[in-house]
Design a protein around this motif. Structure first.
Motif, PDB file in Angstrom:
ATOM      1  N   LYS A   1      -7.582 -44.737 -13.448  1.00 51.10           N
ATOM      2  CA  LYS A   1      -7.901 -45.572 -14.595  1.00 51.10           C
ATOM      3  C   LYS A   1      -6.622 -46.222 -15.115  1.00 51.10           C
ATOM      4  N   PHE A   2      -6.480 -47.500 -14.874  1.00 50.92           N
ATOM      5  CA  PHE A   2      -5.221 -48.203 -15.107  1.00 50.92           C
ATOM      6  C   PHE A   2      -4.867 -48.326 -16.585  1.00 50.92           C
ATOM      7  N   PHE A   3      -5.858 -48.170 -17.475  1.00 49.52           N
ATOM      8  CA  PHE A   3      -5.576 -48.369 -18.894  1.00 49.52           C
ATOM      9  C   PHE A   3      -4.952 -47.139 -19.552  1.00 49.52           C
ATOM     10  N   TYR A   4      -4.767 -46.043 -18.803  1.00 46.43           N
ATOM     11  CA  TYR A   4      -4.032 -44.886 -19.304  1.00 46.43           C
ATOM     12  C   TYR A   4      -2.587 -44.934 -18.795  1.00 46.43           C
ATOM     13  N   PRO A   5      -1.644 -44.460 -19.599  1.00 44.22           N
ATOM     14  CA  PRO A   5      -0.226 -44.574 -19.218  1.00 44.22           C
ATOM     15  C   PRO A   5       0.238 -43.460 -18.285  1.00 44.22           C
ATOM     16  N   TRP A   6      -0.329 -43.410 -17.080  1.00 43.12           N
ATOM     17  CA  TRP A   6       0.082 -42.400 -16.101  1.00 43.12           C
ATOM     18  C   TRP A   6       1.447 -42.738 -15.501  1.00 43.12           C
ATOM     19  N   PRO A   7       2.215 -41.727 -15.085  1.00 40.24           N
ATOM     20  CA  PRO A   7       1.927 -40.298 -15.171  1.00 40.24           C
ATOM     21  C   PRO A   7       2.151 -39.762 -16.587  1.00 40.24           C
ATOM     22  N   TYR A   8       1.628 -38.581 -16.827  1.00 32.88           N
ATOM     23  CA  TYR A   8       1.815 -37.907 -18.112  1.00 32.88           C
ATOM     24  C   TYR A   8       3.304 -37.648 -18.302  1.00 32.88           C
ATOM     25  N   VAL A   9       3.816 -38.024 -19.450  1.00 31.76           N
ATOM     26  CA  VAL A   9       5.234 -37.869 -19.779  1.00 31.76           C
ATOM     27  C   VAL A   9       5.345 -37.166 -21.123  1.00 31.76           C
ATOM     28  N   GLU A  10       6.337 -36.328 -21.270  1.00 27.99           N
ATOM     29  CA  GLU A  10       6.708 -35.758 -22.561  1.00 27.99           C
ATOM     30  C   GLU A  10       8.223 -35.597 -22.623  1.00 27.99           C
ATOM     31  N   GLY A  11       8.720 -35.380 -23.832  1.00 26.06           N
ATOM     32  CA  GLY A  11      10.156 -35.238 -23.994  1.00 26.06           C
ATOM     33  C   GLY A  11      10.518 -34.389 -25.185  1.00 26.06           C
ATOM     34  N   VAL A  12      11.719 -33.849 -25.144  1.00 27.83           N
ATOM     35  CA  VAL A  12      12.277 -33.064 -26.240  1.00 27.83           C
ATOM     36  C   VAL A  12      13.740 -33.447 -26.394  1.00 27.83           C
ATOM     37  N   THR A  13      14.308 -33.124 -27.539  1.00 24.07           N
ATOM     38  CA  THR A  13      15.741 -33.320 -27.705  1.00 24.07           C
ATOM     39  C   THR A  13      16.491 -32.251 -26.912  1.00 24.07           C
ATOM     40  N   ILE A  14      17.758 -32.492 -26.665  1.00 24.25           N
ATOM     41  CA  ILE A  14      18.578 -31.491 -25.985  1.00 24.25           C
ATOM     42  C   ILE A  14      18.639 -30.212 -26.808  1.00 24.25           C
ATOM     43  N   ALA A  15      18.693 -30.361 -28.136  1.00 23.16           N
ATOM     44  CA  ALA A  15      18.717 -29.175 -28.994  1.00 23.16           C
ATOM     45  C   ALA A  15      17.433 -28.374 -28.862  1.00 23.16           C
ATOM     46  N   GLU A  16      16.296 -29.050 -28.815  1.00 23.91           N
ATOM     47  CA  GLU A  16      15.024 -28.349 -28.627  1.00 23.91           C
ATOM     48  C   GLU A  16      14.971 -27.679 -27.257  1.00 23.91           C
ATOM     49  N   ALA A  17      15.459 -28.379 -26.238  1.00 26.10           N
ATOM     50  CA  ALA A  17      15.452 -27.814 -24.890  1.00 26.10           C
ATOM     51  C   ALA A  17      16.299 -26.550 -24.807  1.00 26.10           C
ATOM     52  N   GLY A  18      17.334 -26.476 -25.619  1.00 31.35           N
ATOM     53  CA  GLY A  18      18.215 -25.316 -25.610  1.00 31.35           C
ATOM     54  C   GLY A  18      17.767 -24.191 -26.519  1.00 31.35           C
ATOM     55  N   ASN A  19      16.715 -24.422 -27.312  1.00 34.30           N
ATOM     56  CA  ASN A  19      16.240 -23.378 -28.202  1.00 34.30           C
ATOM     57  C   ASN A  19      15.643 -22.227 -27.411  1.00 34.30           C
ATOM     58  N   GLU A  20      15.829 -21.018 -27.888  1.00 36.07           N
ATOM     59  CA  GLU A  20      15.399 -19.851 -27.117  1.00 36.07           C
ATOM     60  C   GLU A  20      13.901 -19.773 -26.889  1.00 36.07           C
ATOM     61  N   LEU A  21      13.095 -20.408 -27.747  1.00 34.02           N
ATOM     62  CA  LEU A  21      11.651 -20.352 -27.570  1.00 34.02           C
ATOM     63  C   LEU A  21      11.151 -21.264 -26.459  1.00 34.02           C
ATOM     64  N   ALA A  22      11.863 -22.360 -26.190  1.00 35.64           N
ATOM     65  CA  ALA A  22      11.417 -23.329 -25.185  1.00 35.64           C
ATOM     66  C   ALA A  22      11.369 -22.647 -23.817  1.00 35.64           C
ATOM     67  N   PHE A  23      10.235 -22.729 -23.153  1.00 34.82           N
ATOM     68  CA  PHE A  23       9.960 -21.887 -21.994  1.00 34.82           C
ATOM     69  C   PHE A  23       9.302 -22.707 -20.903  1.00 34.82           C
ATOM     70  N   LEU A  24       9.687 -22.452 -19.676  1.00 37.65           N
ATOM     71  CA  LEU A  24       9.027 -23.037 -18.515  1.00 37.65           C
ATOM     72  C   LEU A  24       8.188 -21.956 -17.860  1.00 37.65           C
TER      73      LEU A  24
END
Length: 322
Positions: free
Chosen positions: A189-212
């Motif tokens: 469906k071309f009217f959706y902005p694929w692929p799914y993208v998200e982002g965080v700040t570097i500070a958020e990425a370094g926070n201990e709760l952020a988990f993969l």
């Protein structure tokens, strides 16, 4: 003498679902699975088994639980959290777990690029060899006002940041899911902005709760829950926790996520949980607990303020809660 005081949102270990319940054969016969199991073949819902049986990383599970992260409620039964899913690549309804089995998670490569010392491309199993897996109990709060409590297995996002070695000019981590319209029909469906993208700040990425996360309930992550690699940000609404990641790009430009690109008046970059800030179309003051349908008051920062509130000091004018 060191005395540990429980935080207001924690429950005692004795109040958590006991591990013995996970191997209760009577529950097994009723098709329930409550959490990590040590005996092979016990307590698997069909939705969990579908992934585990074909995943070469299955021997890495279960991982040791990190006792630092506790819950204020019982763990959600796996039969609910693995069959009630948002995965818009496979459809807009919640009953998509069987459709999501079309996703092939091997081979699976993860690209790390952008403002880094040296771009990397790793197979998921090679990436797993560079990290130490652990289990964490986290609450998950969907922007749609339902919630669950999940035993995720994975590793801190900070470990991937350290592997990437971003340059000082990198301010954000942008994440991207797979793009394969033959496998995921909604991507046609071309009217959706694929692929799914998200982002965080570097500070958020370094926070201990952020988990993969790479697993849940002591087993590899089911496809419908984001296999083989997804983000888990328990203080944010669930749409920030991108599934099936294939790329981490470090950048100096703020990423625009899938939902922000689709409807910026309702979904923003920060998306921190706040019961006092309503969604434009509904209240966020309470939540429905998946599996029990209990209504609970929603907690500020989803109860994780002591870990993350300081990240957002000095950000006047930012819409932190959408």
């Amino acid at each position: 003498m060191l005395i540990r005081r429980r935080r207001g949102w924690e429950m005692r270990d004795s109040e958590a679902t006991p591990e013995a319940a996970f191997v209760d054969r009577r529950r097994l016969l009723k098709g329930l699975a409550l959490g990590p199991i040590l005996a092979a073949g016990l307590g698997r819902t069909p939705a969990l088994a579908a992934t585990e049986d074909a995943d070469p990383s299955a021997g890495l599970y279960p991982a040791a639980r990190n006792p630092k992260y506790q819950l204020d409620r019982p763990i959600t039964e796996a039969k609910y959290s693995t069959t009630y899913n948002n995965y818009y690549e496979f459809g807009g309804d919640k009953d998509i777990w069987e459709r999501a089995q079309a996703l092939k998670v091997r081979p699976w490569t993860v690209k790390i690029d952008g403002l880094v010392e040296k771009p990397l491309t790793l197979g998921i199993d090679d990436l797993l060899k560079t990290v130490t897996l652990e289990e964490r109990l986290y609450r998950h709060r969907c922007v749609e006002t339902w919630s669950m409590a999940v035993p995720w297995t994975g590793f801190p996002l900070a470990a991937l940041v350290a592997l990437a070695k971003p340059l000082g000019s990198a301010k954000y981590a942008r994440m991207e899911t797979f793009l394969d319209p033959k496998t995921a029909p909604e991507q046609n469906k071309f009217f959706y902005p694929w692929p799914y993208v998200e982002g965080v700040t570097i500070a958020e990425a370094g926070n201990e709760l952020a988990f993969l996360a790479t697993g849940m309930y002591g087993k590899p992550l089911p496809k419908q829950d984001g296999a083989p690699l997804r983000l888990v940000l328990p203080w944010k609404y669930g749409f920030k926790s991108i599934k099936s990641i294939v790329r981490f790009e470090f950048t100096d430009k703020r990423p625009k996520g899938y939902w922000e690109a689709l409807q910026s008046g309702e979904y923003g970059f920060w998306a921190n949980v706040n019961p006092e800030v309503a969604h434009p179309r509904w209240s966020q003051a309470s939540e429905r607990v998946l599996g029990t349908d209990e209504r609970r008051p929603t907690l500020m920062w989803n109860g994780y303020g002591e870990f993350v509130a300081q990240l957002y000091d000095g950000l006047p004018g930012e819409k932190l809660f959408m």
